[in-house]
Design an enzyme around this catalytic site. Structure first.
Site, PDB file in Angstrom:
ATOM      1  N   HIS A 137      -5.844  -3.988   1.686  1.00  0.00           N
ATOM      2  CA  HIS A 137      -5.495  -4.901   0.597  1.00  0.00           C
ATOM      3  C   HIS A 137      -3.974  -5.047   0.494  1.00  0.00           C
ATOM      4  O   HIS A 137      -3.444  -6.158   0.436  1.00  0.00           O
ATOM      5  CB  HIS A 137      -6.071  -4.361  -0.718  1.00  0.00           C
ATOM      6  CG  HIS A 137      -5.709  -5.149  -1.918  1.00  0.00           C
ATOM      7  ND1 HIS A 137      -6.599  -5.984  -2.538  1.00  0.00           N
ATOM      8  CD2 HIS A 137      -4.560  -5.234  -2.637  1.00  0.00           C
ATOM      9  CE1 HIS A 137      -6.003  -6.559  -3.572  1.00  0.00           C
ATOM     10  NE2 HIS A 137      -4.772  -6.098  -3.664  1.00  0.00           N
ATOM     11  N   GLU A 138      -3.272  -3.918   0.498  1.00  0.00           N
ATOM     12  CA  GLU A 138      -1.809  -3.963   0.378  1.00  0.00           C
ATOM     13  C   GLU A 138      -1.165  -4.568   1.616  1.00  0.00           C
ATOM     14  O   GLU A 138      -0.154  -5.261   1.527  1.00  0.00           O
ATOM     15  CB  GLU A 138      -1.251  -2.571   0.097  1.00  0.00           C
ATOM     16  CG  GLU A 138      -1.725  -1.971  -1.207  1.00  0.00           C
ATOM     17  CD  GLU A 138      -1.532  -2.873  -2.417  1.00  0.00           C
ATOM     18  OE1 GLU A 138      -0.498  -3.561  -2.504  1.00  0.00           O
ATOM     19  OE2 GLU A 138      -2.424  -2.908  -3.271  1.00  0.00           O
ATOM     20  N   HIS A 158      -1.059  -8.334   1.314  1.00  0.00           N
ATOM     21  CA  HIS A 158       0.119  -8.772   0.562  1.00  0.00           C
ATOM     22  C   HIS A 158       1.359  -8.762   1.468  1.00  0.00           C
ATOM     23  O   HIS A 158       2.137  -9.719   1.503  1.00  0.00           O
ATOM     24  CB  HIS A 158       0.399  -7.833  -0.620  1.00  0.00           C
ATOM     25  CG  HIS A 158      -0.576  -7.932  -1.744  1.00  0.00           C
ATOM     26  ND1 HIS A 158      -0.757  -9.081  -2.478  1.00  0.00           N
ATOM     27  CD2 HIS A 158      -1.397  -7.001  -2.282  1.00  0.00           C
ATOM     28  CE1 HIS A 158      -1.657  -8.850  -3.411  1.00  0.00           C
ATOM     29  NE2 HIS A 158      -2.073  -7.599  -3.313  1.00  0.00           N
TER      30      HIS A 158
END
Length: 147
Positions: A65-66, A69
């Protein structure tokens, strides 16, 4: 796992799932409470919650998820949760949309409405002379207490 080992782990996942290297640092941040990790666009480092590292599969999804980003920001695409680019990439790599719950909240007090019967589990004690039912504005009474 040290911060150096964490950075290497993040880089391995980045190369495997995104076919791009992770060129910055990953750190543990014990001040994070409900979130699994954070991406900092200013210096492009990642922070991770050490409490979430216990479950290997869930932690891997948090890292992915990170990294979504991170890589979208570097490509000048929509890297925020609301952006379509982010949602598509997250779905493609199989990252988690939300952080898993660490531990269920401990319920110490149970309040109920005299009028409609709505119950309110609470960790802390509340002032029943001031607080009212959110459903019907009736009077609250303490049903159960573990103190």
């Amino acid at each position: 796992m040290t911060s150096q080992e964490l950075t290497e782990f993040v880089n391995r996942l980045s190369l495997t799932y995104f076919e791009r290297p992770f060129l910055h640092t990953a750190r543990w941040n014990s001040r994070l409470r409900t979130t699994g990790g954070r991406f900092f666009p200013k210096d492009k480092h990642l922070d991770f919650n050490p409490k979430m590292a216990g479950d290997a599969l869930a932690f891997k999804k948090i890292v992915l998820h990170e990294l979504c980003h991170y890589h979208l920001y570097l490509q000048h695409k929509g890297y925020q949760h609301k952006d379509a680019d982010f949602k598509q990439l997250l779905e493609k790599v199989g990252g988690s949309r939300f952080a898993p719950q660490i531990a269920p909240r401990k319920i110490n007090h149970l309040y109920g409405c005299k009028t409609c019967g709505q119950t309110y589990p609470r960790t802390r004690r509340i002032n029943t002379r001031v607080m009212r039912c959110g459903k019907c504005h009736g009077k609250l009474v303490e049903i159960q207490s573990t103190d």
